[in-house]
Design a protein around this motif. Structure first.
Motif, PDB file in Angstrom:
ATOM      1  N   UNK A   2      45.268  45.729  69.859  1.00  0.00           N
ATOM      2  CA  UNK A   2      45.526  47.179  69.250  1.00  0.00           C
ATOM      3  C   UNK A   2      45.124  47.293  67.868  1.00  0.00           C
ATOM      4  N   UNK A   3      44.613  48.513  67.707  1.00  0.00           N
ATOM      5  CA  UNK A   3      44.545  48.741  66.033  1.00  0.00           C
ATOM      6  C   UNK A   3      45.860  48.886  65.157  1.00  0.00           C
ATOM      7  N   UNK A   4      45.997  47.768  64.251  1.00  0.00           N
ATOM      8  CA  UNK A   4      47.230  47.795  63.720  1.00  0.00           C
ATOM      9  C   UNK A   4      47.101  48.452  62.323  1.00  0.00           C
ATOM     10  N   UNK A   5      48.254  48.856  62.076  1.00  0.00           N
ATOM     11  CA  UNK A   5      48.416  49.849  60.719  1.00  0.00           C
ATOM     12  C   UNK A   5      49.098  49.123  59.797  1.00  0.00           C
ATOM     13  N   UNK A   6      48.791  49.264  58.540  1.00  0.00           N
ATOM     14  CA  UNK A   6      49.344  48.412  57.500  1.00  0.00           C
ATOM     15  C   UNK A   6      49.628  49.112  56.328  1.00  0.00           C
ATOM     16  N   UNK A   7      50.825  48.915  55.625  1.00  0.00           N
ATOM     17  CA  UNK A   7      51.085  49.538  54.425  1.00  0.00           C
ATOM     18  C   UNK A   7      51.588  48.525  53.504  1.00  0.00           C
ATOM     19  N   UNK A   8      50.892  48.617  52.355  1.00  0.00           N
ATOM     20  CA  UNK A   8      50.843  47.513  51.185  1.00  0.00           C
ATOM     21  C   UNK A   8      51.899  48.465  50.044  1.00  0.00           C
ATOM     22  N   UNK A   9      52.833  47.937  49.730  1.00  0.00           N
ATOM     23  CA  UNK A   9      53.575  48.769  48.519  1.00  0.00           C
ATOM     24  C   UNK A   9      53.852  48.106  47.327  1.00  0.00           C
ATOM     25  N   UNK A  10      53.481  48.553  46.332  1.00  0.00           N
ATOM     26  CA  UNK A  10      53.610  47.802  44.940  1.00  0.00           C
ATOM     27  C   UNK A  10      54.343  48.466  44.169  1.00  0.00           C
ATOM     28  N   UNK A  11      55.334  47.723  43.268  1.00  0.00           N
ATOM     29  CA  UNK A  11      56.012  48.546  42.319  1.00  0.00           C
ATOM     30  C   UNK A  11      56.083  47.823  40.919  1.00  0.00           C
ATOM     31  N   UNK A  12      55.390  48.446  40.231  1.00  0.00           N
ATOM     32  CA  UNK A  12      55.374  47.749  38.732  1.00  0.00           C
ATOM     33  C   UNK A  12      56.656  47.762  37.898  1.00  0.00           C
TER      34      UNK A  12
END
Length: 70
Positions: A2-12
């Motif tokens: 299946x088409x996987x969704x991804x969220x990459x969160x960066x906090x400086x």
């Protein structure tokens, strides 16, 4: 697969949050941005749309019915 969704969160170090959404085609990515905004208790101040935004999600509509009827 299946088409996987991804969220990459960066906090400086200053506390600025950057979120990258992949795998969500069309306006569906906006739903993930709303989720990130809720998680960090903030609002998006800038966005860069990728080529995925201009593609249609297979088998799904980009329309979201909204009603305020009680």
């Amino acid at each position: 697969m299946a088409n996987s969704k991804k969220i990459i969160i960066s906090i400086d170090k200053a506390g600025y949050v950057k979120a990258e959404i992949s795998g969500a085609k069309g306006a569906a990515c906006k739903e993930y941005i709303a989720l990130v905004e809720e998680l960090v208790n903030g609002k998006a101040v800038d966005e860069t749309l990728t080529a995925e935004y201009y593609q249609q999600e297979t088998g799904q509509s980009n329309e979201s019915p909204i009603s305020n009827q009680q």
